[in-house]
Design an enzyme around this catalytic site. Structure first.
Site, short mmCIF file in Angstrom:
data_model
loop_
_atom_site.label_atom_id
_atom_site.label_comp_id
_atom_site.label_asym_id
_atom_site.label_seq_id
_atom_site.Cartn_x
_atom_site.Cartn_y
_atom_site.Cartn_z
CB CYS A 94 -55.79 12.30 28.70
SG CYS A 94 -56.88 11.40 29.76
NE ARG A 128 -61.35 9.81 36.56
CZ ARG A 128 -61.97 10.11 35.27
NH1 ARG A 128 -63.10 9.93 34.78
NH2 ARG A 128 -61.33 10.68 34.49
CG HIS A 191 -52.96 14.55 32.36
ND1 HIS A 191 -53.52 15.53 31.40
CD2 HIS A 191 -53.80 13.51 32.29
CE1 HIS A 191 -54.67 14.90 30.84
NE2 HIS A 191 -54.87 13.68 31.60
#
Ligand code: GLN
Length: 253
Positions: A94, A128, A191
Site C-alpha cells: 500500500c 476509498r 494488507h
C-alpha cells in the site's frame, strides 16, 4: 543459514496487520532451521548496501509517506534501488508500494517522489477502496487480502502486475490489475496481513533471499493447514461482501 530482514519504517508505516508479514517471514525461516534477524530501518537510519537479504515496507497514511519520501531522497533511496536491481527481494504494501513507483500525488500538498523501481504512479482519488480482495496471480495463484486506499496506481506499458482482481479493486478499480512485480520486488495493496494467508508469496521472498546468498535448491514444504483455513475464510468473506454489494445495487432507489 542466517537471513537479515530490513523492515522499512516499521514504527510509522505499519497498519492493518502489516507486522504479521514480518512474523510470517521469520517463522517460516525458523521452521526450516534458518535464523532470521529483523532490523528496523526508520527515518534517518542508514541503509548499508549488502547488509540486508530481504526488505519489508508496510502501509501508512499520507503524513508518514511524506516523511519516508523525504528520507529516501539521496543516498538511502539510491541504495535501496541498487539493492532491488541486485535482486534483493522486497515486499511493499500500500503506502510503501506507492512510493516504489515514480510518484504519489496526494489530495493536498505537493507530489511525493517515489523511487521509480516500478514503472507505476499513484494519484489520490475521491473514493476509498475498502474491502476483501481475491486476486488471480499468474505467478502465485490465488491471493487474498484486505485493501483500504484512496490512491489509484497505474502501471506503465509492459509493467507486470502481481495479478488480476476477481473480487475487489486492486491498483485503481478500473483496469483489473493488482500490485506490481519487478525482479524480486513485489508491490501490493493487500494488507491482512498478506503473507500468513498466502504462504507461497512468503516462500518466494525467502527463496529469492537465499538464492542471492548462493543457495541452490527448493525450500522444504511446511504444514500449511492453518494458512489454508485462513485463506479459504478470506475468500468466503470476499464472496459474501460481493453478494451484499450486488443486493445493495438492486435495492437502489
Ligand atoms: N495514503 C495511501 C492511500 O490511501 C496509503 C494508505 C495505506 O497505506 N493504507 O492511498
Amino acid at each position: 543459514m542466517r537471513l537479515r530482514i530490513g523492515w522499512l519504517y516499521a514504527r510509522t508505516m505499519n497498519i492493518y496487520g502489516d507486522r504479521g508479514n514480518v512474523l510470517a517471514l521469520v517463522e517460516r525461516c525458523r521452521r526450516r532451521g534458518i535464523a532470521a534477524e529483523v532490523v528496523e530501518l526508520g527515518v534517518g537510519d542508514p541503509l548499508e548496501p549488502g547488509r540486508y537479504d530481504l526488505f519489508f515496507w508496510g502501509g501508512g497514511q499520507d503524513r508518514e509517506q511524506i516523511a519516508a519520501a523525504h528520507d529516501l531522497r539521496g543516498a538511502k533511496g539510491e541504495a535501496l534501488r541498487a539493492e532491488v536491481e541486485r535482486g534483493v527481494p522486497i515486499l511493499a504494501v500500500c503506502g510503501g508500494y506507492q512510493l516504489l513507483g515514480h510518484f504519489y500525488r496526494p489530495h493536498d500538498g505537493p507530489e511525493l517522489p517515489g523511487l521509480g523501481i516500478f514503472d507505476a504512479w499513484t494519484v489520490a482519488g475521491e473514493r476509498r477502496m475498502i474491502g476483501n480482495v481475491v486476486v488471480d496471480s499468474p505467478a502465485f495463484g490465488e491471493l487474498v487480502g484486505f485493501e483500504n486506499h484512496s490512491g489509484r496506481t497505474y502501471l506503465g506499458p509492459g509493467t507486470e502486475p502481481l495479478g488480476f482482481v476477481r473480487i475487489g479493486h486492486g491498483n485503481n478499480g478500473e483496469d483489473g490489475t493488482e500490485g506490481c512485480r519487478y525482479r524480486n520486488a513485489i508491490g501490493t495493496y493487500l494488507h491482512g496481513p498478506v503473507l500468513p494467508k498466502n504462504p507461497q508469496l512468503a516462500d518466494f521472498l525467502v527463496a529469492a533471499a537465499l538464492r542471492l546468498r548462493g543457495w541452490e535448491g527448493e525450500l522444504p514444504p511446511l504444514d500449511d493447514e492453518l494458512a489454508a483455513v485462513a485463506h479459504a475464510e478470506a475468500v468466503a468473506r470476499a464472496r459474501d461482501q460481493e453478494r451484499a454489494q450486488r443486493r445493495r445495487w438492486f435495492r437502489r432507489p
